[in-house]
Design a protein around this motif. Structure first.
Motif, PDB file in Angstrom:
ATOM      1  N   ASP A 135       7.220  12.427   1.838  1.00  0.00           N
ATOM      2  CA  ASP A 135       8.154  11.914   2.837  1.00  0.00           C
ATOM      3  C   ASP A 135       7.563  10.777   3.657  1.00  0.00           C
ATOM      4  N   ARG A 157      11.565   9.096  -7.355  1.00  0.00           N
ATOM      5  CA  ARG A 157      11.287  10.250  -6.497  1.00  0.00           C
ATOM      6  C   ARG A 157      12.197  11.385  -6.926  1.00  0.00           C
ATOM      7  N   ARG A 161      19.452  11.997  -4.042  1.00  0.00           N
ATOM      8  CA  ARG A 161      19.436  10.640  -3.502  1.00  0.00           C
ATOM      9  C   ARG A 161      19.493  10.654  -1.977  1.00  0.00           C
ATOM     10  N   LEU A 172      16.229  10.395   0.074  1.00  0.00           N
ATOM     11  CA  LEU A 172      15.466   9.156   0.251  1.00  0.00           C
ATOM     12  C   LEU A 172      15.651   8.672   1.683  1.00  0.00           C
ATOM     13  N   LEU A 176      11.279   5.190   3.635  1.00  0.00           N
ATOM     14  CA  LEU A 176      10.746   4.983   2.289  1.00  0.00           C
ATOM     15  C   LEU A 176      11.358   3.749   1.638  1.00  0.00           C
ATOM     16  N   VAL A 177      12.649   3.574   1.811  1.00  0.00           N
ATOM     17  CA  VAL A 177      13.325   2.419   1.226  1.00  0.00           C
ATOM     18  C   VAL A 177      12.798   1.123   1.844  1.00  0.00           C
ATOM     19  N   ALA A 198      16.128   7.782  -7.234  1.00  0.00           N
ATOM     20  CA  ALA A 198      15.997   9.216  -6.956  1.00  0.00           C
ATOM     21  C   ALA A 198      16.555   9.952  -8.166  1.00  0.00           C
TER      22      ALA A 198
END
Length: 64
Positions: free
Chosen positions: A10, A34, A38, A41, A45-46, A59
Motif C-alpha cells: 500500500d 497489483r 481495482r 489502487l 500509488l497511481v 489491477a
C-alpha cells in the motif's frame, strides 16, 4: 518486464522500491500489476507511478 505485486503493498515507497531497478536499467516496457480489486489502487500509488514515468499499471483481481 512484468512486476507483480500483492495487495499488501500500500505504500508508494515500497511500490517504487520494487519498480526502481527496472526504471534505472532503462527497461523499455514495464508493466506493474497489483493483485486485488481495482478499487484497492490508491491515488498515492497511481500518482507515484505517474511521477516515476511508468505508463503501465493494472489491477488484477476478481470480477465485481
Amino acid at each position: 518486464m512484468l512486476i507483480l505485486l500483492d495487495a499488501s503493498i500500500d505504500s508508494p515507497a515500497l511500490f517504487l522500491s520494487a519498480l526502481l531497478p527496472a526504471l534505472c536499467a532503462r527497461v523499455p516496457q514495464v508493466l506493474a500489476v497489483r493483485l486485488g480489486p481495482r478499487s484497492a489502487l490508491s491515488d498515492a500509488l497511481v500518482v507515484s507511478c505517474e511521477l516515476a514515468g511508468l505508463e503501465g499499471l493494472a489491477a488484477l483481481g476478481p470480477v465485481q
